[in-house]
Scaffold this motif. Structure first.
Motif, PDB file in Angstrom:
ATOM      1  N   SER A 182       0.836  -1.206   0.000  1.00  0.00           N
ATOM      2  CA  SER A 182       0.000   0.000   0.000  1.00  0.00           C
ATOM      3  C   SER A 182       0.870   1.255   0.000  1.00  0.00           C
ATOM      4  CB  SER A 182      -0.921   0.001   1.226  1.00  0.00           C
ATOM      5  OG  SER A 182      -1.802  -1.118   1.189  1.00  0.00           O
ATOM      6  N   VAL A 183       1.968   1.222   0.770  1.00  0.00           N
ATOM      7  CA  VAL A 183       2.893   2.356   0.792  1.00  0.00           C
ATOM      8  C   VAL A 183       3.575   2.511  -0.565  1.00  0.00           C
ATOM      9  CG1 VAL A 183       5.018   3.271   1.826  1.00  0.00           C
ATOM     10  CG2 VAL A 183       3.281   2.195   3.275  1.00  0.00           C
ATOM     11  N   LEU A 184       3.997   1.383  -1.162  1.00  0.00           N
ATOM     12  CA  LEU A 184       4.640   1.440  -2.478  1.00  0.00           C
ATOM     13  C   LEU A 184       3.670   1.936  -3.549  1.00  0.00           C
ATOM     14  CD1 LEU A 184       6.773  -1.837  -2.444  1.00  0.00           C
ATOM     15  CD2 LEU A 184       7.581   0.517  -2.206  1.00  0.00           C
ATOM     16  N   LEU A 185       2.400   1.578  -3.418  1.00  0.00           N
ATOM     17  CA  LEU A 185       1.400   2.091  -4.356  1.00  0.00           C
ATOM     18  C   LEU A 185       1.257   3.606  -4.197  1.00  0.00           C
ATOM     19  CD1 LEU A 185      -0.794   1.639  -6.476  1.00  0.00           C
ATOM     20  CD2 LEU A 185      -2.407   1.146  -4.618  1.00  0.00           C
ATOM     21  N   PHE A 186       1.258   4.077  -2.953  1.00  0.00           N
ATOM     22  CA  PHE A 186       1.209   5.520  -2.710  1.00  0.00           C
ATOM     23  C   PHE A 186       2.418   6.212  -3.354  1.00  0.00           C
ATOM     24  CE2 PHE A 186       2.896   9.024  -0.152  1.00  0.00           C
ATOM     25  CZ  PHE A 186       1.858   9.930  -0.242  1.00  0.00           C
ATOM     26  N   CYS A 187       3.603   5.587  -3.230  1.00  0.00           N
ATOM     27  CA  CYS A 187       4.813   6.165  -3.816  1.00  0.00           C
ATOM     28  C   CYS A 187       4.698   6.246  -5.336  1.00  0.00           C
ATOM     29  CB  CYS A 187       6.031   5.328  -3.432  1.00  0.00           C
ATOM     30  SG  CYS A 187       6.484   5.421  -1.683  1.00  0.00           S
ATOM     31  N   SER A 188       4.192   5.171  -5.949  1.00  0.00           N
ATOM     32  CA  SER A 188       4.031   5.167  -7.407  1.00  0.00           C
ATOM     33  C   SER A 188       3.037   6.231  -7.854  1.00  0.00           C
ATOM     34  CB  SER A 188       3.580   3.781  -7.877  1.00  0.00           C
ATOM     35  OG  SER A 188       4.567   2.811  -7.612  1.00  0.00           O
ATOM     36  N   LEU A 189       1.943   6.357  -7.113  1.00  0.00           N
ATOM     37  CA  LEU A 189       0.945   7.374  -7.450  1.00  0.00           C
ATOM     38  C   LEU A 189       1.497   8.781  -7.237  1.00  0.00           C
ATOM     39  CD1 LEU A 189      -2.258   5.702  -5.948  1.00  0.00           C
ATOM     40  CD2 LEU A 189      -1.657   5.962  -8.368  1.00  0.00           C
TER      41      LEU A 189
END
Length: 420
Positions: free
Chosen positions: A95-102
């Motif tokens: 979820s954190v990595l998805l936030f970073c990608s977004l």
């Protein structure tokens, strides 16, 4: 003469054994997606940073900004992986990595233009957060994978397929990232990155959670827990010698950081040839990993690991001396083949020898050894090339790798005699 009798079905080696386990298929599919995403992100961030700064040092800072938080939290992350259900950690990290990608995607949009007043700081901040998250990801996924398997006898097969999946994504990721960036632009590239992270999150969501393995010992505080993990690694000759062997081989034998110089000034093959050289070790690794799925190494695994690392050093020496593109490519490809042997044997013995309730902490020590050796190895290669010259520095590194193998074989008799 008696008629040969085929071994019972349960004794025959099945190269696809773990692929018949639905949740393991979900696991390696998610691993493929997240590795692909991170490789695409690395390529695109590199292009974006350089496009904004035109400063080569800014490129070097990307790896440093990601490595420092990852290594810093590694031991604590291992402790967390042994006291918190591993799937919960993985879902949180993704979820954190998805936030970073977004966030990186947002930075490319018109609405993100206001951030330009801060230069590249927002990008580095996202990469730093990504490094923190990935520091927790390693121990959690390492210790979660065995919980998906019905028996310890599946470890070697699972590690082989997991390794080949990671290597395949490592080969495909930079190529896909470059193509999407070239034809679709930076926004399209970060969109693909975010979509792959989201897909990995969904795939992990379909895997049932597992309870933490039980420990027979007393409940430990953080300090005692970390000390127990470190004592286990440094008190086990086989694990410690295997980790040290890998660390020093990468530290001294890594010529990847110098490949642009070889491509430009020595082999004179241009950027196209550089791409081929960079892909050669990964191609060799994938090929060998698939082969080992059919022909796993069990007998004299320790000796074969030592010979593989020595052969890796010899390939690096040959690469340093080569002035022919096809020979250089072949030597790098063979270095990947031999590195795959070493990696799979090392991962298998760590999984086999480590108690389930300690795998997070032991994995974190492994990540420190491997992660630090990659970053420091790049620095060592550059420093040695500056002091000795490019070719002598590569030959020196390969020679040191062989000397370290000889020393390890002399001192670590248990590793030398190891069979899996």
């Amino acid at each position: 003469m008696a008629t040969p009798v085929n071994p019972p079905e349960e004794e025959r080696h099945d190269p696809y054994a773990v692929l018949r386990i639905p949740e393991f298929r979900l696991y390696i599919s998610a691993r493929f997606c997240i590795t692909l995403a991170m490789q695409i992100q690395a390529v695109v961030v590199g292009w974006q940073i350089y496009d904004l700064t035109k400063d080569p040092l800014a490129l070097g800072l990307i790896g440093l900004v990601e490595a420092i938080p990852s290594i810093t939290v590694a031991l604590y992350a291992g402790h967390v992986a042994d006291i918190v259900p591993r799937k919960r950690i993985i879902m949180t990290v993704l979820s954190v990595l998805l936030f970073c990608s977004l966030a990186l995607l947002f930075y490319t949009l018109d609405v993100g233009q206001v951030l330009h007043q801060f230069g590249t700081t927002p990008i580095y901040s996202v990469i730093f957060l990504s490094g923190l998250a990935r520091g927790f990801m390693g121990p959690a996924t390492f210790s979660f994978m065995p919980q998906l398997l019905p028996d310890r006898k599946f470890y070697a097969n699972a590690i082989t397929w997991s390794s080949s999946t990671w290597q395949a994504a490592s080969v495909a990721g930079p190529a896909i990232g470059g193509l999407v960036y070239a034809f679709g632009g930076v926004t399209a590239a970060f969109s693909v990155d975010a979509a792959l992270v989201l897909l990995a999150l969904v795939l992990y969501g379909f895997i049932a959670g597992r309870p933490l393995p039980l420990s027979d010992g007393p409940k430990l505080n953080i300090k005692e827990s970390l000390q127990t993990g470190l004592k286990f690694v440094f008190g086990n000759q086989i694990i410690l010698s295997a980790l040290a062997l890998d660390m020093f081989a990468v530290l001294f034998g890594g010529a990847v950081a110098l490949l642009p110089i070889f491509a430009s000034d020595i082999l004179k093959i241009g950027p196209q040839g550089l791409g081929a050289l960079r892909s050669a070790p990964a191609i060799g690794s994938v090929t060998m990993a698939v082969f080992m799925a059919y022909r796993p190494i069990t007998f004299n695994a320790g000796k074969k690991m030592l010979w593989a690392v020595a052969g890796f050093g010899a390939c690096i020496i040959g690469f340093g001396l080569s002035q022919l593109f096809w020979l250089s490519f072949a030597l790098l490809l063979m270095s990947g083949v031999l590195d795959s042997v070493s990696v799979i044997i090392r991962s298998t013995l760590i999984h086999t020898l480590t108690p389930e309730h300690m795998k997070g902490r032991v994995s974190s020590v492994n990540n420190i050894f491997v992660g630090s050796s990659n970053e420091i190895g790049s620095f060592e290669s550059g420093l040695a090339a500056k002091l000795l010259g490019v070719v002598p520095s590569v030959v020196f590194g390969g020679s040191m790798t062989i000397l370290i193998v000889a020393f390890t074989a002399w001192k670590a008799d248990k590793l030398r005699k190891l069979s899996l």
